[in-house]
Design a protein around this motif. Structure first.
Motif, PDB file in Angstrom:
ATOM      1  N   SER A 182       0.763  -1.216  -0.079  1.00 12.69           N
ATOM      2  CA  SER A 182       0.016   0.063  -0.073  1.00 12.69           C
ATOM      3  C   SER A 182       0.738   1.188  -0.139  1.00 12.69           C
ATOM      4  N   GLY A 183       2.121   1.154   0.378  1.00  7.18           N
ATOM      5  CA  GLY A 183       2.952   2.421   0.385  1.00  7.18           C
ATOM      6  C   GLY A 183       2.770   3.417   1.358  1.00  7.18           C
ATOM      7  N   PRO A 184       3.394   4.308   1.809  1.00  7.25           N
ATOM      8  CA  PRO A 184       4.660   4.045   1.712  1.00  7.25           C
ATOM      9  C   PRO A 184       5.530   3.191   2.585  1.00  7.25           C
ATOM     10  N   ASN A 185       6.887   3.218   2.968  1.00  7.95           N
ATOM     11  CA  ASN A 185       7.558   2.365   3.796  1.00  7.95           C
ATOM     12  C   ASN A 185       7.419   3.324   4.976  1.00  7.95           C
ATOM     13  N   THR A 186       6.595   2.367   5.927  1.00  4.71           N
ATOM     14  CA  THR A 186       6.029   3.067   7.135  1.00  4.71           C
ATOM     15  C   THR A 186       6.693   2.267   8.515  1.00  4.71           C
ATOM     16  N   ALA A 187       7.416   3.081   9.246  1.00  6.76           N
ATOM     17  CA  ALA A 187       7.831   2.210  10.494  1.00  6.76           C
ATOM     18  C   ALA A 187       8.036   3.135  11.708  1.00  6.76           C
ATOM     19  N   GLU A 188       8.360   2.500  12.808  1.00  8.53           N
ATOM     20  CA  GLU A 188       8.467   3.127  14.061  1.00  8.53           C
ATOM     21  C   GLU A 188       9.746   2.601  14.889  1.00  8.53           C
ATOM     22  N   PHE A 189      10.529   3.297  15.402  1.00  8.45           N
ATOM     23  CA  PHE A 189      11.771   3.026  15.797  1.00  8.45           C
ATOM     24  C   PHE A 189      12.019   3.355  17.405  1.00  8.45           C
ATOM     25  N   ARG A 190      12.762   2.693  18.186  1.00 11.74           N
ATOM     26  CA  ARG A 190      13.150   3.289  19.299  1.00 11.74           C
ATOM     27  C   ARG A 190      14.614   2.698  19.563  1.00 11.74           C
ATOM     28  N   VAL A 191      15.315   3.720  20.333  1.00 11.48           N
ATOM     29  CA  VAL A 191      16.682   3.333  20.919  1.00 11.48           C
ATOM     30  C   VAL A 191      16.558   3.521  22.358  1.00 11.48           C
ATOM     31  N   ILE A 192      16.878   2.359  23.184  1.00  8.26           N
ATOM     32  CA  ILE A 192      16.696   2.280  24.730  1.00  8.26           C
ATOM     33  C   ILE A 192      18.205   1.946  25.213  1.00  8.26           C
ATOM     34  N   ASP A 193      18.441   2.990  26.075  1.00  9.54           N
ATOM     35  CA  ASP A 193      19.868   2.609  26.928  1.00  9.54           C
ATOM     36  C   ASP A 193      19.907   1.201  27.506  1.00  9.54           C
ATOM     37  N   ASP A 194      21.224   0.985  28.205  1.00  8.72           N
ATOM     38  CA  ASP A 194      21.356  -0.400  28.919  1.00  8.72           C
ATOM     39  C   ASP A 194      20.536  -0.005  30.537  1.00  8.72           C
ATOM     40  N   LYS A 195      20.085   0.970  30.631  1.00  8.89           N
ATOM     41  CA  LYS A 195      18.984   0.952  31.877  1.00  8.89           C
ATOM     42  C   LYS A 195      17.774   1.080  31.631  1.00  8.89           C
ATOM     43  N   GLY A 196      17.359   0.853  30.508  1.00  2.00           N
ATOM     44  CA  GLY A 196      15.840   0.683  30.009  1.00  2.00           C
ATOM     45  C   GLY A 196      15.225   1.933  29.663  1.00  2.00           C
ATOM     46  N   MET A 197      15.988   3.150  29.526  1.00  6.27           N
ATOM     47  CA  MET A 197      15.567   4.560  29.288  1.00  6.27           C
ATOM     48  C   MET A 197      15.612   4.730  27.665  1.00  6.27           C
ATOM     49  N   VAL A 198      14.602   5.264  27.379  1.00  9.80           N
ATOM     50  CA  VAL A 198      14.340   5.538  25.756  1.00  9.80           C
ATOM     51  C   VAL A 198      15.313   6.737  25.538  1.00  9.80           C
ATOM     52  N   VAL A 199      16.276   6.712  24.593  1.00 10.86           N
ATOM     53  CA  VAL A 199      17.014   7.576  24.242  1.00 10.86           C
ATOM     54  C   VAL A 199      16.489   8.489  23.199  1.00 10.86           C
ATOM     55  N   THR A 200      15.801   8.021  22.420  1.00  4.27           N
ATOM     56  CA  THR A 200      15.030   8.585  21.402  1.00  4.27           C
ATOM     57  C   THR A 200      14.038   7.609  20.680  1.00  4.27           C
ATOM     58  N   GLN A 201      13.006   8.108  19.867  1.00  2.00           N
ATOM     59  CA  GLN A 201      12.006   7.319  19.328  1.00  2.00           C
ATOM     60  C   GLN A 201      11.410   8.269  18.026  1.00  2.00           C
ATOM     61  N   ASN A 202      10.969   7.606  17.188  1.00  2.36           N
ATOM     62  CA  ASN A 202      10.368   8.359  15.778  1.00  2.36           C
ATOM     63  C   ASN A 202       9.848   7.374  15.043  1.00  2.36           C
ATOM     64  N   ARG A 203       9.214   8.154  14.143  1.00  2.22           N
ATOM     65  CA  ARG A 203       8.574   7.340  12.889  1.00  2.22           C
ATOM     66  C   ARG A 203       8.987   8.022  11.606  1.00  2.22           C
ATOM     67  N   TRP A 204       8.921   7.029  10.464  1.00  2.00           N
ATOM     68  CA  TRP A 204       8.876   7.449   9.234  1.00  2.00           C
ATOM     69  C   TRP A 204       8.121   6.989   8.077  1.00  2.00           C
ATOM     70  N   ASN A 205       8.179   7.726   7.130  1.00  2.00           N
ATOM     71  CA  ASN A 205       7.229   7.286   5.923  1.00  2.00           C
ATOM     72  C   ASN A 205       8.228   7.630   4.667  1.00  2.00           C
ATOM     73  N   LEU A 206       8.801   6.749   4.179  1.00  2.00           N
ATOM     74  CA  LEU A 206       9.893   6.659   3.157  1.00  2.00           C
ATOM     75  C   LEU A 206       9.559   6.244   1.751  1.00  2.00           C
ATOM     76  N   ALA A 207      10.014   6.668   0.697  1.00  2.00           N
ATOM     77  CA  ALA A 207       9.890   6.099  -0.459  1.00  2.00           C
ATOM     78  C   ALA A 207      10.965   5.153  -0.657  1.00  2.00           C
ATOM     79  N   THR A 208      10.873   4.400  -1.720  1.00  2.00           N
ATOM     80  CA  THR A 208      11.912   3.326  -2.035  1.00  2.00           C
ATOM     81  C   THR A 208      13.148   3.946  -2.120  1.00  2.00           C
ATOM     82  N   GLY A 209      14.101   3.383  -1.628  1.00  2.00           N
ATOM     83  CA  GLY A 209      15.630   3.743  -1.535  1.00  2.00           C
ATOM     84  C   GLY A 209      16.181   5.039  -0.666  1.00  2.00           C
ATOM     85  N   VAL A 210      15.260   5.522  -0.118  1.00  2.00           N
ATOM     86  CA  VAL A 210      15.451   6.602   0.904  1.00  2.00           C
ATOM     87  C   VAL A 210      15.597   6.148   2.312  1.00  2.00           C
ATOM     88  N   LYS A 211      16.543   6.907   3.019  1.00  2.28           N
ATOM     89  CA  LYS A 211      17.071   6.414   4.304  1.00  2.28           C
ATOM     90  C   LYS A 211      16.607   7.279   5.384  1.00  2.28           C
TER      91      LYS A 211
END
Length: 219
Positions: A182-211
Motif C-alpha cells: 500500500s506504500g509508503p514504507n512506514t515504521a516506528e523505531f526506538r533506541v533504549i539504553d542499558d538502563k531501560g530508558m528511551v534515548v529517542t524514538q520516532n517514525r518514518w514514511n519513506l519512498a523506496t531507496g530513501v533512508k
C-alpha cells in the motif's frame, strides 16, 4: 184429491221460503287491495355485451422514448460511475497539499535525519516495527555505513538488535528497500539504553531507496 192439493201447496210454500231466505242473506262485497306504485327504473347508460366495455381502451401501439432517461445532465459517459470518478478527480486537482502531507501520503523522497543524542551507556537496544498496516515493508539496517541487517521484514511487533556503543558517533541508518503493497514504507523505531530508558524514538514514511538516520553519541 184434496190431499194431493195440500201436498202441492206445502211444497210451493217451502220453495218460496227458501228463495226468500236467500234473498234476505247478507253478501259482503269483495274489496280490492291497493297496488303499491312501481318504483321508477334508473336511467342506466347503454352497455354492450362485452365484459370489458367499462375499461378504458388501450392504444394498439405504445410509443416508447428512443433515449433512456439519465439523471446526469449532458451525460458523456455510458457508465455513471465514470462520470462520478471524473468529478472526484476534478475536485482533487483543486486540493493543494503541503509538503508534509504529500510525504505522509507518498513517502519522503529525501533522506530523513532524526537528530543526535548523547548517552553514557555501554550499549543500546535498537527496535523497530511497522507502525501502519503490515503490508510487506522491508528495510536495511546500517551502523556507521556497515550493513548489519541486509533485509528486515517489518511486522506489527518490535524486533531489533543490541548495539555496543563506541566512543563518539554511532550512526544508525534505516534504508527503505520497498514500499510494501500500500506504500509508503512506514515504521516506528526506538533506541533504549542499558538502563531501560528511551534515548529517542520516532517514525518514518519513506519512498523506496530513501533512508532515515539517527546518531547516538557516547560520552
Amino acid at each position: 184429491m184434496k190431499s194431493f192439493f195440500y201436498l202441492l201447496v206445502f211444497f210451493s210454500i217451502s220453495a218460496f221460503a227458501q228463495l226468500d231466505s236467500k234473498s234476505n242473506s247478507m253478501s259482503i262485497p269483495a274489496v280490492e287491495v291497493a297496488k303499491e306504485p312501481e318504483k321508477p327504473k334508473p336511467n342506466l347508460p347503454a352497455t354492450n355485451n362485452s365484459a370489458t366495455s367499462n375499461f378504458p381502451k388501450t392504444p394498439a401501439k405504445l410509443e416508447l422514448p428512443k433515449k433512456e432517461f439519465s439523471m446526469f445532465a449532458n451525460e458523456k459517459f455510458g457508465n455513471p460511475g465514470e462520470l462520478y470518478q471524473k468529478e472526484l478527480n476534478d475536485e482533487l486537482r483543486d486540493v493543494k497539499l503541503s509538503k508534509e502531507e504529500v510525504e505522509r501520503r507518498n513517502g519522503s523522497t529525501t533522506d530523513q535525519y532524526f537528530g543526535d543524542f548523547k548517552s553514557q551507556s555501554e550499549f543500546v537496544n535498537v527496535a523497530y516495527r511497522d507502525h501502519g498496516y503490515v503490508d510487506g515493508d522491508i528495510v536495511q539496517v546500517r551502523v556507521n555505513d556497515d550493513i548489519v541487517h541486509a533485509r528486515v521484514f517489518l511486522s506489527g511487533g518490535f524486533k531489533g538488535f543490541k548495539l555496543d556503543l563506541k566512543p563518539g558517533f554511532n550512526k544508525i541508518d534505516f534504508v527503505a528497500l520497498n514500499q510494501g503493497e500500500s506504500g509508503p514504507n512506514t515504521a516506528e523505531f526506538r533506541v533504549i539504553d542499558d538502563k531501560g530508558m528511551v534515548v529517542t524514538q520516532n517514525r518514518w514514511n519513506l519512498a523506496t531507496g530513501v533512508k532515515a538516520t539517527v546518531i547516538v553519541v557516547k560520552e
